[in-house]
Design an enzyme around this catalytic site. Structure first.
Site, PDB file in Angstrom:
ATOM      1  CG  ASP A 127      -6.547  -2.928  -3.909  1.00  0.00           C
ATOM      2  OD1 ASP A 127      -7.183  -2.272  -3.121  1.00  0.00           O
ATOM      3  OD2 ASP A 127      -5.302  -3.089  -3.858  1.00  0.00           O
ATOM      4  CB  SER A 130      -1.119  -0.039   1.258  1.00  0.00           C
ATOM      5  OG  SER A 130      -1.834   1.010   1.194  1.00  0.00           O
ATOM      6  CG  HIS A 154      -5.272  -2.422   0.069  1.00  0.00           C
ATOM      7  ND1 HIS A 154      -4.584  -2.042  -1.266  1.00  0.00           N
ATOM      8  CD2 HIS A 154      -4.814  -1.620   1.097  1.00  0.00           C
ATOM      9  CE1 HIS A 154      -3.880  -1.234  -0.748  1.00  0.00           C
ATOM     10  NE2 HIS A 154      -3.886  -1.077   0.197  1.00  0.00           N
TER      11      HIS A 154
END
Length: 706
Positions: A652, A577, A684
């Site tokens: 995601d 991320s 995600h």
């Protein structure tokens, strides 16, 4: 001589016991299951003299003074009186009238634990979600689909909204969970009203996601408001249970501003709410009349040349309902302020270069406030008592570590649940003066049989020498200072994160121990922009994401290079991320340093990220084109050397696949080789049993290339 023999035998047993090496399965599954220290289960204060916990499939009460234990209710008794078939004792709480309330799945039951009788039960439909129980009104508010419903103790169910669907969402979280938002239902103190968010996202683009697991791949779009583009519109409705009418607060224009930190006045006549402009640099705390929806007044405002981020609703004083407490970073650090309902600042209660991270509560006469904070160190959290009149602060938790307190109803006692580097998990009962009464629970070390690499903290400086940076280094198992070792840097680096602390194992991930068992040094550093360091430390990254963070991470690299046992030609980096974004920053800006990188779910171009988070830290692409260009990782593809892998979840909805696709396309255009792996059905992050596959892939990429 006999004593020496005994000592030798004991030491031999310890050394022999600690020979088990951490497997990848241990690192993935064990971290949150069998290798997680046990803790006191379901601790709740019943009153100021008694607390309860779940033990041996029963709810057990214990007196504070004499430590006398008694069984309140067994799981078998609970199933018998409710008609449930629960395998474990469910979540519960004690109501103000002394009744026990439990909820499991879609069952809410209020129980007279002394008579072992159900007072009433509320059963929700299977499709119910976002349920909120109201003790005073004896009802549960819930959503089904995109509409809002009430289920009453007499069995009646009432539908509050009927406009859900086609872009309209009622009673659910809004603004993508930013600004401290965790739900969309707000029940009034006396149970006469229910306030709820209504989100209109019909103007937001349908972002294309595809379910590839269907017989014929199906288009499953989601609403994803990208930075600089149209954002959803939110209003707050107030449903009057007696009249059945809904009044919407007149929050006005622009319609794409943010509504958060919703709080009811004790008399239910007003709602207080923080309202933030889309630019996120101007916040108003506004008061609205429940009866009409009219704005009555603006109590105060906060402005910044960077951003304002309200996270906590106001808390009304029980001693004086015309006063309230507010947790704000107005002076640069999270501190507690006291206001009256006219908006007059009565007092700043806590001060200094430290953060109050949570208001725990107050004592009976509201002479003292109890908080958690970082006064000792940003690497620790302690429990403090603050005298409201003088502001005097007294530390109640006595040992280095991460502490969390649960205050008894009258503020006489606290349960201090804490851990430290070598303390696996303890819960102590302490008085409001900080005196230890007794230990309630102490966990065994789940890693006692494992041979782990040495774990130590390091303190470095920013490049200008002005600010401390904290890092953690784990050495390989059977470390030999005369050898050279490769390094894997694990990075996140984004706001609201802190990876390094003085908690259990200094906050390390078990995967880092696994890599240490495979002969790697594992290093992590918290750079500028991360949590618990004050406003200036966090907001330094504004409009230029990736710049100061990367500079600080390179201070960590310089430290590593100074160590004689580091193989400076074999340094790798991994993150997910924001950490994926940072992995790309480091790998592409310093290709001569980082031989291998694995970027998971990476933000590549912040113009493809969502409005609320993205615009807070970068403003819009229209306002900050240079900042967006500098933070666009495709701008540095020409620098790519060595080995780089991108990994992305196909479904995601946080960092959409478009980021990785854009990066891969640029690599193709520039004839740069890069590896890529996608995880079907995952969002995600990759969770469940597939996570072992993920971490095997990440680990083997380093094994094969570093």
């Amino acid at each position: 001589m006999n004593k020496l023999i005994i000592l030798f035998v004991l030491l031999s047993q310890i050394v022999f016991a600690q020979t088990k090496q951490m497997s990848l399965e241990d690192a993935v599954y064990g971290r949150y299951s069998y290798l997680m220290p046990k803790s006191i289960n379901g601790f709740v204060w019943k009153n100021d003299a008694v607390f309860t916990q779940i033990a041996d499939s029963a709810l057990v009460a214990e007196t504070v003074k004499k430590a006398e234990r008694s069984v309140v209710l067994t799981l078998e008794e609970l199933n018998t009186i409710t008609g449930a078939q629960l395998r474990n004792f469910p979540t519960y709480k004690w109501l103000k009238n002394g009744m026990l309330q439990i909820n499991s799945a879609n069952r809410y039951a209020v129980i007279d634990s002394e008579q072992k009788q159900v007072v009433y039960q509320i059963m929700l439909p299977k499709a119910a979600a976002n349920a909120v129980f109201c003790e005073e009104g004896k009802f549960v508010t819930f959503t089904k689909g995109d509409d809002l419903y009430l289920a009453f103790s007499n069995g009646d169910v009432k539908q509050i909204t009927t406009d859900g669907g086609n872009g309209i969402v009622n009673g659910q979280t809004v603004h993508r969970n930013e600004f401290g938002i965790s739900g969309g239902i707000f029940t009034s103190p006396k149970g006469n009203y229910v306030a709820f968010y209504r989100k209109d996202e019909s103007m937001v683009h349908d972002y294309p996601l595809v379910d590839f697991m269907a017989r014929e791949a199906e288009y499953v779009p989601v609403k994803y408001p990208m930075a600089g583009l149209k954002s959803h519109h939110v209003t707050l409705g107030v449903y009057n249970i007696e009249s059945g009418e809904t009044t919407f607060l007149k929050t006005g224009e622009p319609l794409d501003h943010f509504l958060t930190n919703v709080a009811w006045s004790p008399d239910e006549k007003q709602i207080y709410m923080a309202e933030l402009n889309r630019e996120q640099n101007h916040m108003q705390l506004n008061c609205y009349a429940v009866a009409t929806g009219d704005r009555m007044k603006t109590l105060f405002e906060e402005e910044s040349d960077k951003y304002v981020e309200p996270l906590y609703p106001i808390q009304f004083s029980k001693a004086n309902p015309n006063d309230f407490y507010y947790l704000s970073r107005n002076d640069g650090w999270f501190h507690v302020y006291k206001y009256n309902i006219d908006g007059t600042l009565l007092k700043q209660i806590t001060k200094g270069e430290w953060e109050v991270t949570r208001i725990i509560g107050f004592d009976k006469d509201e002479k003292n406030m109890f908080v958690e904070g970082t006064l000792e160190s940003p690497l620790e959290k302690h429990i403090y008592k603050v005298q409201l009149k003088s502001g005097e602060v007294t530390k109640l938790s006595s040992t280095t570590g991460i502490h969390r307190g649960a205050l008894s109803p009258n503020g006489t006692y606290l349960a201090d649940k804490w851990n430290a580097k070598e303390v696996f998990g303890k819960t102590d009962l302490i008085s409001s003066k900080g005196t230890l009464i007794r230990n309630l629970f102490e966990a065994e070390d789940p890693l006692k049989d494992y041979q782990l690499g040495e774990n130590s903290l390091v303190t470095l400086k920013t490049a200008d020498g002005e600010t401390d940076l904290y890092g953690r280094l784990i050495k390989p198992v059977n470390f030999d200072p005369n050898k050279k070792y490769p390094v894997v840097v694990y990075v996140y680096g984004g706001p609201h994160s802190q990876l390094v602390n003085k908690g259990w194992h200094n906050g390390a991930r078990w995967w880092q121990y696994y890599m240490a068992s495979q002969g790697y040094l594992a290093f992590t550093l918290d750079n500028r922009g991360t949590l618990n360091r004050g406003r200036d430390f966090e907001t330094a990254i504004h409009r230029q994401l990736g710049v100061f963070e990367t500079e600080d991470q390179m201070q960590g690299i310089e430290y590593l290079k100074s160590l004689p046992y580091v193989d400076t030609d074999r340094i790798g980096v991994h993150g997910w991320s924001y950490g994926g974004f940072m992995t790309l920053n480091l790998k592409l800006k310093y290709p001569e340093v980082f031989k291998v990188g694995v970027a998971g779910g990476p933000v590549v171009d912040w113009s493809l990220y969502e409005v609320m988070y993205g615009e807070r830290y970068m403003d819009t692409p229209q306002e900050n084109p240079e900042g967006y260009k500098t933070a666009d990782m495709t701008s540095y593809v020409e620098n790519l050397e060595g080995k780089l892998m991108l990994i992305h979840g196909v479904q995601d909805e946080t960092v959409v696949m478009q980021h990785s696709m854009k990066f891969l396309r640029e690599c193709v255009k520039q004839n740069k080789q890069v590896d890529f792996f996608a995880y079907p059905i995952h969002e995600h992050n990759v969770r469940g049993k597939d996570r072992v596959h993920l971490m095997t892939k990440v680990s083997q990429y380093f094994f094969g290339n570093l």
